[in-house]
Design a protein around this motif. Structure first.
Motif, PDB file in Angstrom:
ATOM      1  N   PRO A 185       8.689   0.272  38.025  1.00  0.00           N
ATOM      2  CA  PRO A 185       9.273   0.435  36.688  1.00  0.00           C
ATOM      3  C   PRO A 185      10.651   1.088  36.712  1.00  0.00           C
ATOM      4  CG  PRO A 185       7.515   2.043  37.063  1.00  0.00           C
ATOM      5  CD  PRO A 185       7.471   1.082  38.216  1.00  0.00           C
ATOM      6  N   GLU A 186      10.984   1.775  37.809  1.00  0.00           N
ATOM      7  CA  GLU A 186      12.286   2.417  37.913  1.00  0.00           C
ATOM      8  C   GLU A 186      13.362   1.445  38.404  1.00  0.00           C
ATOM      9  OE1 GLU A 186      11.932   5.838  40.349  1.00  0.00           O
ATOM     10  OE2 GLU A 186      10.536   6.882  39.004  1.00  0.00           O
ATOM     11  N   LEU A 187      12.954   0.248  38.778  1.00  0.00           N
ATOM     12  CA  LEU A 187      13.886  -0.736  39.313  1.00  0.00           C
ATOM     13  C   LEU A 187      14.434  -1.576  38.152  1.00  0.00           C
ATOM     14  CD1 LEU A 187      14.927  -1.517  42.142  1.00  0.00           C
ATOM     15  CD2 LEU A 187      13.210  -3.309  42.174  1.00  0.00           C
ATOM     16  N   VAL A 188      15.582  -1.204  37.661  1.00  0.00           N
ATOM     17  CA  VAL A 188      16.202  -1.897  36.542  1.00  0.00           C
ATOM     18  C   VAL A 188      17.315  -2.797  37.073  1.00  0.00           C
ATOM     19  CG1 VAL A 188      17.421  -1.656  34.357  1.00  0.00           C
ATOM     20  CG2 VAL A 188      15.665   0.009  35.004  1.00  0.00           C
ATOM     21  N   ILE A 189      17.180  -4.106  36.856  1.00  0.00           N
ATOM     22  CA  ILE A 189      18.159  -5.072  37.346  1.00  0.00           C
ATOM     23  C   ILE A 189      19.055  -5.493  36.177  1.00  0.00           C
ATOM     24  CG2 ILE A 189      18.493  -7.228  38.586  1.00  0.00           C
ATOM     25  CD1 ILE A 189      15.594  -7.066  39.472  1.00  0.00           C
ATOM     26  N   PRO A 190      20.362  -5.281  36.259  1.00  0.00           N
ATOM     27  CA  PRO A 190      21.254  -5.728  35.188  1.00  0.00           C
ATOM     28  C   PRO A 190      21.112  -7.228  34.949  1.00  0.00           C
ATOM     29  CG  PRO A 190      22.412  -4.300  36.733  1.00  0.00           C
ATOM     30  CD  PRO A 190      21.077  -4.594  37.337  1.00  0.00           C
ATOM     31  N   GLY A 191      21.142  -7.619  33.680  1.00  0.00           N
ATOM     32  CA  GLY A 191      20.931  -9.028  33.334  1.00  0.00           C
ATOM     33  C   GLY A 191      21.914  -9.973  33.992  1.00  0.00           C
ATOM     34  N   SER A 192      23.203  -9.603  34.019  1.00  0.00           N
ATOM     35  CA  SER A 192      24.213 -10.481  34.618  1.00  0.00           C
ATOM     36  C   SER A 192      23.991 -10.644  36.116  1.00  0.00           C
ATOM     37  CB  SER A 192      25.610  -9.936  34.346  1.00  0.00           C
ATOM     38  OG  SER A 192      25.721  -8.603  34.812  1.00  0.00           O
ATOM     39  N   SER A 193      23.554  -9.554  36.785  1.00  0.00           N
ATOM     40  CA  SER A 193      23.291  -9.635  38.227  1.00  0.00           C
ATOM     41  C   SER A 193      22.080 -10.513  38.499  1.00  0.00           C
ATOM     42  CB  SER A 193      23.042  -8.238  38.803  1.00  0.00           C
ATOM     43  OG  SER A 193      24.195  -7.441  38.721  1.00  0.00           O
ATOM     44  N   LEU A 194      21.031 -10.351  37.689  1.00  0.00           N
ATOM     45  CA  LEU A 194      19.819 -11.130  37.898  1.00  0.00           C
ATOM     46  C   LEU A 194      20.081 -12.616  37.670  1.00  0.00           C
ATOM     47  CD1 LEU A 194      16.876 -11.260  38.555  1.00  0.00           C
ATOM     48  CD2 LEU A 194      16.324 -10.629  36.208  1.00  0.00           C
ATOM     49  N   GLN A 195      20.881 -12.939  36.675  1.00  0.00           N
ATOM     50  CA  GLN A 195      21.203 -14.351  36.431  1.00  0.00           C
ATOM     51  C   GLN A 195      21.942 -14.948  37.620  1.00  0.00           C
ATOM     52  OE1 GLN A 195      23.044 -15.195  32.638  1.00  0.00           O
ATOM     53  NE2 GLN A 195      23.928 -17.096  33.369  1.00  0.00           N
ATOM     54  N   THR A 196      22.877 -14.183  38.194  1.00  0.00           N
ATOM     55  CA  THR A 196      23.623 -14.647  39.363  1.00  0.00           C
ATOM     56  C   THR A 196      22.697 -14.839  40.555  1.00  0.00           C
ATOM     57  OG1 THR A 196      25.595 -13.463  38.597  1.00  0.00           O
ATOM     58  CG2 THR A 196      25.549 -14.124  40.917  1.00  0.00           C
ATOM     59  N   ILE A 197      21.761 -13.908  40.755  1.00  0.00           N
ATOM     60  CA  ILE A 197      20.807 -14.008  41.868  1.00  0.00           C
ATOM     61  C   ILE A 197      19.941 -15.250  41.732  1.00  0.00           C
ATOM     62  CG2 ILE A 197      18.805 -12.914  42.960  1.00  0.00           C
ATOM     63  CD1 ILE A 197      20.039 -10.203  42.067  1.00  0.00           C
ATOM     64  N   LEU A 198      19.424 -15.483  40.522  1.00  0.00           N
ATOM     65  CA  LEU A 198      18.532 -16.622  40.293  1.00  0.00           C
ATOM     66  C   LEU A 198      19.264 -17.954  40.445  1.00  0.00           C
ATOM     67  CD1 LEU A 198      16.533 -15.271  37.207  1.00  0.00           C
ATOM     68  CD2 LEU A 198      15.729 -15.473  39.571  1.00  0.00           C
ATOM     69  N   ALA A 199      20.556 -17.958  40.213  1.00  0.00           N
ATOM     70  CA  ALA A 199      21.334 -19.195  40.352  1.00  0.00           C
ATOM     71  C   ALA A 199      21.727 -19.472  41.800  1.00  0.00           C
ATOM     72  CB  ALA A 199      22.588 -19.126  39.478  1.00  0.00           C
ATOM     73  N   CYS A 200      21.536 -18.494  42.673  1.00  0.00           N
ATOM     74  CA  CYS A 200      21.941 -18.634  44.071  1.00  0.00           C
ATOM     75  C   CYS A 200      20.934 -19.491  44.836  1.00  0.00           C
ATOM     76  CB  CYS A 200      22.052 -17.246  44.703  1.00  0.00           C
ATOM     77  SG  CYS A 200      22.795 -17.260  46.339  1.00  0.00           S
ATOM     78  N   GLU A 201      21.433 -20.375  45.688  1.00  0.00           N
ATOM     79  CA  GLU A 201      20.563 -21.281  46.452  1.00  0.00           C
ATOM     80  C   GLU A 201      19.578 -20.533  47.344  1.00  0.00           C
ATOM     81  OE1 GLU A 201      22.325 -24.561  48.462  1.00  0.00           O
ATOM     82  OE2 GLU A 201      23.845 -24.894  46.939  1.00  0.00           O
TER      83      GLU A 201
END
Length: 410
Positions: free
Chosen positions: A73-89
């Motif tokens: 629960p302490e692991l907060v991923i910024p939305g913009s970073s997570l979107q970039t990660i998910l788009a990565c091959e």
């Protein structure tokens, strides 16, 4: 790159570097230092997530990545970073699967941009409550779905895209733009272009939002970045063009000569700009501002390719009258302003600049202690109040002209 930057890269890569120092280096101005921090397993997780938006590959290949617990629960991923990660091959399939089920709209947008997203993941994304009409269309055009379409992917895309583009400017709800925010429609248009399923963007007709999105795009085509310099764009966009590593060298050289210090410095920091150019600039800047630079070298710098350097030279107290007479012909008002303030400016120069079209130049003439009385008298009736104010400040202004320069009561 400077020597100290080289050593900081080594520190950022070292496994012996303390997390506190890595946190500090994560804000370093040099992109290679930040990139090294993103790949260091001792970097604190919350810093890694912040860097993931800029360096998704380094984040995904960081040795600590497999141990990150998404359930924490302490692991907060910024939305913009997570979107970039998910788009990565290289994004792990378990991440795609997880966020296809439980993710929000921006998570799904990253997933459908990922060419490695499986058919199963895409189907889960389509069933997600956050999946709107726009995401559905992107799923249908995804490479892993397109091969099974009866009518063919290219044909479908060509028939459907005009409707999506048109909707992005008219009916926002058709593409998931609920509310009155035009920026979402423009962003979707950019995403379609980024996915390679729209025609080339007409940059002169795109919004500032799309233009900024393009220049921040890590794989922005160099031709687009070059085109943006040929149309009127705001200073924020220019700064991003100067930062982008894909900006052509000839464009970076042009931006390195820009009159804005912020734009010039952004271009200087760009790793694509040859270091020899940066070194030449800083050497010239040192000579142009050093109080003991020889007259011959100052005369040489009067012809510098950087207007910034020519402005600095025009202020130098060792500059001779013959050099000032050359600089006074400059088309750059900043250089003429420096000449107008120079203690060695003679009667002919000051008389010429008394009629200068630039208010800033006339202000400098009005304040120069060497300005002759006849020029002060002429400027005391100047249409600009700041010029007249400087006449009043000049201790050599005759009393009658000082009175004339004061605001008259109505």
């Amino acid at each position: 790159m400077q020597v100290n930057d080289q050593s900081e890269i080594a520190v950022a890569k070292s496994l012996n570097t303390a997390p506190e120092l890595l946190t500090k280096l994560a804000r370093h101005k040099d992109i290679k230092v930040r990139q090294a921090v993103a790949g260091n397993p001792h970097t604190p997780p919350y810093i890694l997530f912040l860097l993931a938006e800029e360096f998704p590959q380094e984040f995904l290949h960081n040795p600590i990545f497999p141990t990150l617990d998404l359930e924490n629960p302490e692991l907060v991923i910024p939305g913009s970073s997570l979107q970039t990660i998910l788009a990565c091959e290289d994004a792990p399939q378990e991440w795609l699967h997880r966020f296809a089920i439980s993710g929000y709209h921006y998570h799904l947008l990253g997933i459908v941009q990922n060419p490695q997203a499986s058919k199963q993941v895409l189907q889960l994304a389509a069933e997600n409550p956050s999946c709107d009409a726009f995401i559905h269309e992107l799923i249908k055009m995804h490479v892993n779905i397109a091969g099974e379409m009866d009518s063919g992917w290219q044909e479908y895309a060509e028939n459907k895209l005009p409707q999506i583009i048109e909707a992005s400017f008219s009916n926002f709800s058709e593409v998931g733009c609920y509310g009155s925010s035009h920026s979402k429609g423009h962003y979707y248009q950019f995403i379609l272009w980024q996915l390679g399923i729209t025609p080339d963007l007409q940059l002169t007709k795109t919004s500032e939002y799309v233009q900024v999105a393009i220049v921040k795009f890590i794989d922005a085509p160099p031709a687009y970045l070059q085109q943006l310099l040929n149309i009127k764009i705001n200073i924020t966009t220019l700064i991003e063009v100067a930062k982008n590593k894909n900006t052509p060298i000839e464009c970076l050289i042009k931006l390195a000569h820009h009159h804005s210090r912020v734009i010039r410095e952004a271009a200087m920091r760009n790793p694509s700009l040859p270091r020899s150019i940066v070194n030449d600039f800083f050497q010239e800047r040192f000579l142009a501002t050093h109080p003991h630079t020889q007259v011959e070298k100052l005369r040489e710098l009067c012809s510098s390719k950087w207007s910034f350097i020519r402005v600095r030279v025009a202020r130098h107290p060792n500059l001779e009258l013959s050099d000032l007479k050359i600089l006074v012909q400059s088309a750059d008002w900043r250089i003429r302003e420096c000449v107008a303030s120079h203690p060695r400016a003679d009667f002919d120069i000051l008389k010429q600049l008394t009629q200068d079209k630039s208010v800033r130049v006339r202000q400098a003439v009005a304040l120069n202690s060497q300005t002759p009385p006849e020029c002060l008298e002429q400027l005391s009736g100047d249409r600009n109040i700041f010029v007249r104010a400087n006449i009043a400040k000049n201790p050599h202004t005759p009393l009658k002209n000082f009175t004339a320069s004061l605001p008259q009561p109505r």
